[in-house]
Design an enzyme around this catalytic site. Structure first.
Site, mmCIF file in Angstrom:
data_model
loop_
_atom_site.group_PDB
_atom_site.id
_atom_site.type_symbol
_atom_site.label_atom_id
_atom_site.label_comp_id
_atom_site.label_asym_id
_atom_site.label_seq_id
_atom_site.Cartn_x
_atom_site.Cartn_y
_atom_site.Cartn_z
ATOM 1 N N THR A 82 52.652 9.484 -1.414
ATOM 2 C CA THR A 82 51.269 9.169 -1.860
ATOM 3 C C THR A 82 51.149 7.758 -1.358
ATOM 4 O O THR A 82 50.491 7.293 -0.453
ATOM 5 C CB THR A 82 50.933 9.409 -3.519
ATOM 6 O OG1 THR A 82 52.097 8.987 -4.155
ATOM 7 C CG2 THR A 82 51.046 11.024 -3.432
ATOM 8 N N LYS A 128 59.844 10.667 -3.248
ATOM 9 C CA LYS A 128 58.469 9.758 -3.241
ATOM 10 C C LYS A 128 58.203 9.395 -4.570
ATOM 11 O O LYS A 128 58.890 9.717 -5.479
ATOM 12 C CB LYS A 128 57.495 10.921 -2.668
ATOM 13 C CG LYS A 128 56.979 11.776 -3.440
ATOM 14 C CD LYS A 128 56.358 11.655 -4.564
ATOM 15 C CE LYS A 128 55.136 10.699 -4.014
ATOM 16 N NZ LYS A 128 54.319 10.896 -5.367
ATOM 17 N N THR A 140 53.520 10.178 -8.730
ATOM 18 C CA THR A 140 54.520 10.834 -9.253
ATOM 19 C C THR A 140 55.916 10.781 -8.707
ATOM 20 O O THR A 140 55.826 10.575 -7.496
ATOM 21 C CB THR A 140 54.202 12.319 -9.167
ATOM 22 O OG1 THR A 140 52.811 12.626 -9.721
ATOM 23 C CG2 THR A 140 55.055 13.287 -10.206
ATOM 24 N N GLU A 189 54.637 0.108 -6.407
ATOM 25 C CA GLU A 189 53.358 -0.335 -5.861
ATOM 26 C C GLU A 189 53.254 -1.903 -6.098
ATOM 27 O O GLU A 189 53.281 -2.668 -7.029
ATOM 28 C CB GLU A 189 52.119 -0.040 -6.658
ATOM 29 C CG GLU A 189 52.119 1.711 -6.384
ATOM 30 C CD GLU A 189 51.289 2.477 -7.346
ATOM 31 O OE1 GLU A 189 50.799 3.558 -7.064
ATOM 32 O OE2 GLU A 189 51.086 1.847 -8.428
ATOM 33 N N ASN A 234 46.130 -0.461 -8.375
ATOM 34 C CA ASN A 234 46.125 0.375 -9.703
ATOM 35 C C ASN A 234 44.555 0.340 -10.353
ATOM 36 O O ASN A 234 44.118 0.971 -11.049
ATOM 37 C CB ASN A 234 46.904 0.289 -10.753
ATOM 38 C CG ASN A 234 48.205 1.135 -10.390
ATOM 39 O OD1 ASN A 234 48.265 2.250 -10.056
ATOM 40 N ND2 ASN A 234 49.318 0.269 -9.987
ATOM 41 N N THR A 267 39.042 5.420 -7.554
ATOM 42 C CA THR A 267 37.477 5.223 -6.936
ATOM 43 C C THR A 267 37.466 4.899 -5.535
ATOM 44 O O THR A 267 38.276 4.752 -4.998
ATOM 45 C CB THR A 267 36.742 4.147 -7.798
ATOM 46 O OG1 THR A 267 37.589 3.032 -7.981
ATOM 47 C CG2 THR A 267 36.188 4.847 -8.891
#
Lengths: 408, 408
Positions: A158, A184, A195, A281, A403, A408
């Site tokens: 993702t 992942k 996740t 991230e 994040n 959006t």
């Protein structure tokens, strides 16, 4: 007669992955859930494989987990896994459960196997229904092969930047045993779009109950010891399939070469877990925290994870700031009883605190060490023999960016 | 005969602070620990005041906490508080303890009171010794007065952007009772440079044991329900001094106007706590989470704090993203048993989830609401009567900036 244990011999296979063990195929395709990236993947074993799995601790478990648990419960065997990214199929009520069952049914139909031999996993946004028309086309288009590991690894990602895989070989009864894995997860463990999923394949011959015990013990030392942001997902799952095609005598903990298998499985899981932490991230660095001298392994693990999960430690590492006070802070609120008058803290080989007394150190040397892309923090509590390790990453501007504007 | 309880009447005093209650003086001075800002502060009561205090849960307690606890233990009375910012005097060994005792002695000497009537607090960098020459000059230079509340409020700040104060009035036995407060803390609860400190003064006449009980109960609903980054400091402390100069009959929970006092104290603490959350490092918004329908107040508080402390919720609010999946995620891993099939979630007045079913909502309306500088998240668990509230702030680029380069 008890046989003598052999020295553990495990070898990393740099180019290996989930199709390296005998009898495993994989594939991935672009079904249109994502703009361009592959988004539906499959692993298939030639024969039903003994299965072990661990799942998220969250009370809100996504529909695919319900279906996978049901499949595994029938005969503790799995022959195929179907996975999609982009949509988590979580908090989706009755329709979500129907959709997860349909993913299972379509996969079983395609492979001409029983439905209860299929596991289902999804990862992506919560609260949206799966676009089943696309999923159906994706399942139909999949062509699992020995060359498909990379396609599968890509399909499950993702917000991840890099693919995550691992492979180790070892020997049991003179037979080569191979273990391969793919994972992942990027905001670990992260309820929306990253996740954590882990898939491990092996050709070892082992009973599913023993495999489950080994996985549980290993998960506590690997996947459960990584953190990116402290959040826990609705969809987390690690699934191991052992199809027995290596032809070894069934493995048990009494086997003199059991440690070879356990260690190869552990290293596979540890590699996959570290890759998730490293690819957190926005991360620029992998942080490893090694705690020793704790009263128990469990307490060492708790403290290690508390340190590596502290936003303040994470931002200090990002800023190349040898701020050991924040490490002490995290130890102090971990909930574990420690002797506060006798703690050692080092960053790399640079001692900051010995016997709870601050040591003078070179800030330049510390900054230079912290600028590396792997930072190790050592803590000694001088209380017992408990050791534990945890992995995480630094907290950066990019974590906030990713994040803040995710959905959006 | 049990007297009838009166309606609670409490009034906020906008311009009030720690010197508003009768008989309290305060001051702050620049002693040179910081470049230019005031850095040493003092509160003095005309007479010894009944004292209640709560301290950090961290195992590593800084030297000033040890000294303050010793002072309070003698007769549960305090007449003066001496505070410095810039240096936490934590993890500083024997010398640190000596220095904290000397701060106490110098203050007692200046005011001609017993040493055990002096409380000591420090906030700042961990692991560095206090520059005692500067501290001594600072204590000597302090001139506490009725006009000194603002100087004190400034002297205790570290990375805080705004001063934090509160003041409420109420009536007991026809006597006006005033409660004033000052606090600091910006990364809550934060081991390096933004320790949370709270000081509350009142002219109420109340026994220290009853005051302690009230403070403990109120702290659990206020200071313990805020979070900026989940970290806990070595130096946190909230101290209440009640000097009795209002002349009321000693307050007890049986008094018909006890609720007036309790509510005024609670609102003072809540205001101070919310101001700390709002001024969280790098924050642009105050986030309030209200949970109802939990099995107990404790469980409601746990869930509220888990949501407001989630990095993913915090970044979503920063990004004006109505990402309710992250709220569900935080509920799911809070450790509290909830009925996952019947949860309502709203952001402001916009329903996102009713009975665990996603609701269609206007993204534009949600974004517009989230752009305000106060965001309220409502959760109903439909299990019982437990309600709880927690406060925090968004997680922004500036949080990372402040903490990545803090010490250097």
């Amino acid at each position: 007669m008890l046989q003598t244990k052999q020295p553990v011999t495990v070898e990393k296979v740099l180019e290996g992955g989930i199709t390296s063990p005998k009898g495993f195929l994989a594939g991935g395709t672009h079904a249109g859930l994502r703009y361009a990236k592959k988004d539906v993947g499959m692993i298939v074993s030639e024969v039903p494989a003994a299965c072990a799995a661990v799942y998220t601790q969250s009370l809100f478990q996504a529909a695919p987990l319900t279906v996978t648990k049901e499949s595994v419960s029938v005969e503790q065997k799995i022959q195929a896994v179907i996975v999609n990214s982009a949509c988590a199929n979580a908090c989706t009520g009755e329709q979500g459960l129907k959709d997860a069952y349909e993913m299972r049914a379509k996969t079983a139909e395609k492979l001409s196997i029983e439905e209860n031999l299929v596991a289902v996993a999804s990862t992506g946004v919560i609260g949206e229904l799966l676009p089943m028309d696309k999923i159906r086309l994706g399942i139909a288009a999949l062509e699992p092969s020995e060359l498909g590991a990379e396609d599968f690894q890509t399909a499950i990602l993702t917000t991840d930047i890099v693919m995550k895989k691992a492979c180790y070989e070892t020997t049991v009864d003179g037979q080569k045993i191979t273990i391969g894995g793919a994972s992942k997860g990027s905001g670990m463990i992260h309820p929306n779009m990253a996740t954590m999923l882990g898939f491990v394949t092996t050709d070892a011959n082992i009973d599913s109950n023993l495999l489950q015990e080994a996985l549980k013990s290993i998960t506590n030392q690997t996947f459960n010891q990584i953190t990116v942001d402290g959040d826990t997902s609705t969809n987390d799952m690690v699934l191991v399939m052992a199809n027995g095609l290596a032809g070894n005598v069934p493995l048990t903990p009494d086997h003199p070469e059991w440690d070879n298998f356990y260690e190869a499985l552990k290293r596979t899981c540890e590699d996959l877990a570290k890759e998730i932490a490293r690819d957190g991230e926005g991360a620029t660095k992998l942080i490893e925290v090694q705690v020793k001298g704790a009263s128990s392994k469990e307490e060492a693990n708790i403290i290690a994870k508390q340190i590596v999960g502290s936003n303040l430690v994470k931002t200090a590492v990002y800023g190349n700031d040898a701020n050991w006070g924040r490490i002490i802070g995290a130890i102090g609120y971990s909930g574990v009883e420690v002797d506060v008058s006798n703690v050692d803290v080092s960053i790399g080989s640079i001692h900051m605190l010995i016997g709870s007394q601050p040591k003078t150190f070179s800030e330049e040397e510390a900054t230079a060490y912290l600028k590396q892309d792997e930072v190790v923090i050592y803590v000694d509590l001088h209380q017992g023999d408990g050791v534990g390790t945890a992995w995480g990453c630094d907290l950066t501007y990019d974590y906030v960016k990713i994040n803040a504007s995710y959905r959006t």
